[in-house]
Design a protein around this motif. Structure first.
Motif, short mmCIF file in Angstrom:
data_model
loop_
_atom_site.label_atom_id
_atom_site.label_comp_id
_atom_site.label_asym_id
_atom_site.label_seq_id
_atom_site.Cartn_x
_atom_site.Cartn_y
_atom_site.Cartn_z
N MET A 132 12.33 7.97 10.78
CA MET A 132 11.03 7.52 11.24
C MET A 132 11.16 6.24 12.24
O MET A 132 11.71 5.41 11.91
N TYR A 162 0.79 -2.98 10.75
CA TYR A 162 0.93 -4.47 10.66
C TYR A 162 1.32 -5.07 11.91
O TYR A 162 2.08 -4.67 12.68
N SER A 209 16.26 -9.53 6.57
CA SER A 209 14.86 -9.45 6.45
C SER A 209 14.61 -7.87 5.54
O SER A 209 13.54 -7.59 5.38
N GLN A 235 5.81 8.26 4.56
CA GLN A 235 6.86 7.82 3.66
C GLN A 235 7.21 8.51 2.21
O GLN A 235 8.02 8.25 1.58
N VAL A 264 4.82 0.80 0.37
CA VAL A 264 5.76 -0.27 1.02
C VAL A 264 4.98 -1.64 0.93
O VAL A 264 3.75 -1.72 0.59
N GLU A 281 1.83 4.59 1.48
CA GLU A 281 2.31 5.24 3.07
C GLU A 281 2.42 6.86 2.81
O GLU A 281 3.32 7.29 2.43
N LYS A 299 10.44 -0.63 1.35
CA LYS A 299 9.83 0.66 0.95
C LYS A 299 10.41 0.54 -0.52
O LYS A 299 11.53 0.08 -0.96
N GLY A 305 9.04 -7.90 8.58
CA GLY A 305 9.77 -6.97 7.80
C GLY A 305 8.86 -5.84 7.24
O GLY A 305 7.80 -5.64 7.13
N ILE A 306 9.61 -4.77 6.41
CA ILE A 306 9.21 -3.69 5.76
C ILE A 306 10.10 -3.62 4.59
O ILE A 306 11.27 -3.69 4.71
N GLN A 365 5.28 -1.20 11.43
CA GLN A 365 5.33 -2.49 12.41
C GLN A 365 5.10 -2.16 13.76
O GLN A 365 5.70 -1.24 14.39
N ARG A 373 0.82 -1.00 -0.01
CA ARG A 373 -0.04 -0.02 0.10
C ARG A 373 0.78 1.05 -0.12
O ARG A 373 1.90 1.33 0.17
N TRP A 383 9.35 0.74 13.53
CA TRP A 383 9.29 -0.16 14.14
C TRP A 383 8.78 0.20 15.69
O TRP A 383 9.68 0.50 16.53
N LEU A 414 4.58 -4.75 3.55
CA LEU A 414 4.62 -5.10 5.02
C LEU A 414 4.17 -6.41 5.06
O LEU A 414 3.54 -7.07 4.55
N TYR A 415 4.96 -7.15 5.80
CA TYR A 415 4.85 -8.52 5.93
C TYR A 415 5.60 -8.95 7.30
O TYR A 415 6.17 -8.16 8.03
#
Ligand SMILES: C[S@@+](CC[C@H](N)C(=O)[O-])C[C@H]1O[C@@H](n2cnc3c(N)ncnc32)[C@H](O)[C@@H]1O
Ligand code: SF4
Ligand code: SF4
Lengths: 96, 375
Positions: free
Chosen positions: B15, B93, B6, A27, A31, A24, A40, A37-38, B66, A22, B18, A33-34
């Motif tokens: 930012m 997330y 990862s 930012q 990105v 963001e 970009k 992890g992230i 996250q 999606r 996390w 998202l999982y």
């Protein structure tokens, strides 16, 4: 797909169901998202993902659509390169 | 928590991508390596449901993506579902980091409905006897039941194994168990020696030989299982030449909020006694993250001393872990003593030597279990 690790233009790839893709606002980028992890994504990667994965098209169809935006340029090898990477990283998988 | 490899050596653009919220330090288990403060019982004035919600909103405004719910045992909070629901609505997330003790199959389903995205379940052993010795309660069968429910509900799941010399020889069996449970990620978290783990360090450290065998088992399993199971092997930093790139740098992408609202650059940071960490009850999160002296203290590399100051690796490992530097050398600005270039490396070598020469494998009886009233 026949060979486990080789992607074909005729494949339909989908996002790994555990991933979210999606835009963001903070930012100013797309990105992924999982779990754990992230990522970009740069504008190109996001565009490819949006067109060649998120719309249920084959890679070839998505690439063709994308090409319309760029005066019919041949984008196949760029797209395939990104798709291979995304597949190797487990972001996307063949539609089953 | 982010794992090596990862894709997270990522530029957060300043930012706190996390966000980790430690909802409570309370926990029915007694893990003798627990990373919670040794005086955890002093922090009982936990944030209220509304305070946590405000915090979650502020976090999103700062760019957090996250979110980890952890503790202590986060499932002891009755408002967990409500907080997950709010976090999900805000676009996080959401990850739940739990031992599984506060979960029932029904609660797992409720959390799914509230929008929880992922569960990390810790498992200490693949047999109930050793498990009970290590955590102080007979919870193995319950954990397995919860693991199966988590999978049945369709959550992606991380199985976290905190690794010490007591369970390291079960590496292969634990991999088989993870594969059998159908989890996507298995994390061998070689213990980090802070707080309770530091108290029990001499007893918990594996030998180099054990570590080698464990790594070999992981390598073989990766070959065998391929994409079916991703295995993270968190480097036991004591055995390494170079320190871990702790938290991707201080105040770079990580923000932890302790049960009482104290904001920390990492979950262990409050052990650095000479830093006054700000509290979300008194300051805006924005100020805490951008302006507070605590978060600026080790940001970037201006604060570094030799040998880090003139070392090319400083952008790679950020001089290692501030907490470890503080605990072992007395100054948090020192090079992480794990680094072979640190003048304090001998401290680590001495500890390892001691572990190698330990007498006969003791039962787990010598371990000091996590309990109240130590400080
Ligand atoms: C502090 S616990 C809180 C969540 C929950 N009580 C649990 O144990 O799963 C968070 C995670 O840290 C791990 N952990 C605890 N102490 C550790 C240590 N000294 N080194 C590395 N990991 C540790 C646990 O196994 C767990 O996965
Ligand atoms: S590591 Fe063990 S003792 Fe510490 S919070 Fe988790 S389950 Fe409880
Ligand atoms: S000297 Fe400092 S920057 Fe260089 S490798 Fe060691 S810890 Fe890292």
């Amino acid at each position: 797909m026949h060979n486990e690790d080789r992607l074909q233009p005729s494949d339909i790839m989908v996002l790994n169901p555990n991933f979210h893709f999606r835009w963001e606002e903070p930012q100013q980028s797309h990105v992924l998202l999982y779990p754990e992890g992230i990522v970009k994504l740069n504008a190109t990667a996001a565009e490819i993902l949006e067109m060649c994965v998120m719309r249920g098209l084959t890679v070839a169809e998505g690439t063709e659509q994308l090409a319309h935006r760029y005066d019919g340029a041949d984008l196949m090898s760029d797209v395939m390169q990104f798709m291979e990477l995304a597949y190797a990283k487990g972001w996307i998988r063949p539609k089953s | 928590m982010p794992k090596a490899g990862s894709g997270l050596s990522l530029d957060g653009l300043g930012m706190p991508l996390w966000l980790v919220v430690e909802l409570t330090y309370k926990c029915p288990l007694k893990c003798p390596w627990c990373s919670n403060p040794v005086d955890f019982d002093r922090y009982r004035n936990e944030l209220s449901t509304e305070e946590w919600k405000d915090l979650l909103r502020e976090g999103r405004r700062l760019g957090s993506l996250q979110l980890g719910f952890t503790g202590g045992e986060p499932t002891l909070r009755k408002d967990l579902e409500e907080l997950v629901d709010e976090a999900n609505r805000l676009g996080y997330y959401t990850n739940l980091i739990t031992s599984g003790v506060g979960l029932s199959p029904q609660r797992v389903r409720d959390l799914k409905r509230a929008g929880l995205k992922q569960v990390q379940l810790s498992l200490q052993s693949c047999d109930s006897e050793l498990s009970e010795k290590l955590v102080g309660l007979d919870v193995f069968a319950h954990k397995i039941e919860i693991a199966r429910t988590i999978k049945a509900e369709g959550f992606p799941m991380v199985m976290n194994v905190p690794v010490s010399r007591y369970n390291i020889d079960q590496t292969e069996a634990l991999i088989d168990l993870a594969a059998d449970l159908g989890v996507e990620y298995l994390e061998f978290a070689n213990l980090q020696y802070y707080n309770w783990a530091l108290i029990n360090r001499a007893d918990l450290l594996p030998t180099r030989q054990q570590l080698k065998q464990s790594e070999a088992a992981v390598a073989a399993a990766r070959e065998r299982l391929g994409k079916r199971l991703t295995i993270y092997f968190v480097v036991p930093d004591y055995f390494d030449e170079r320190p871990k790139a702790c938290m991707n740098g201080w105040g770079a992408i990580h923000l932890t909020i302790a049960p009482d609202g104290t904001a920390l650059p990492c979950q262990e940071a409050r052990l650095i006694k000479d830093i006054d960490f700000p509290n979300v009850r008194e300051h805006s999160l924005d100020w805490i993250w951008r302006e507070s002296p605590a978060f600026r203290r080790f940001r970037g590399d201006d604060w570094m001393k030799e040998p880090c100051r003139s070392c090319d690796d400083r952008e790679k490992d950020f001089a290692g872990c501030r907490c470890q530097a503080f605990l072992l050398t007395g100054d948090a600005a020192n090079t992480d003593p794990v680094c072979s270039k640190s003048p304090h490396r001998y401290l680590i070598d001495d500890i390892l030597l001691e572990a190698e020469n330990r007498q006969e494998r003791a039962g787990a009886d010598a371990l000091i279990m996590r309990a109240r009233c130590r400080s």
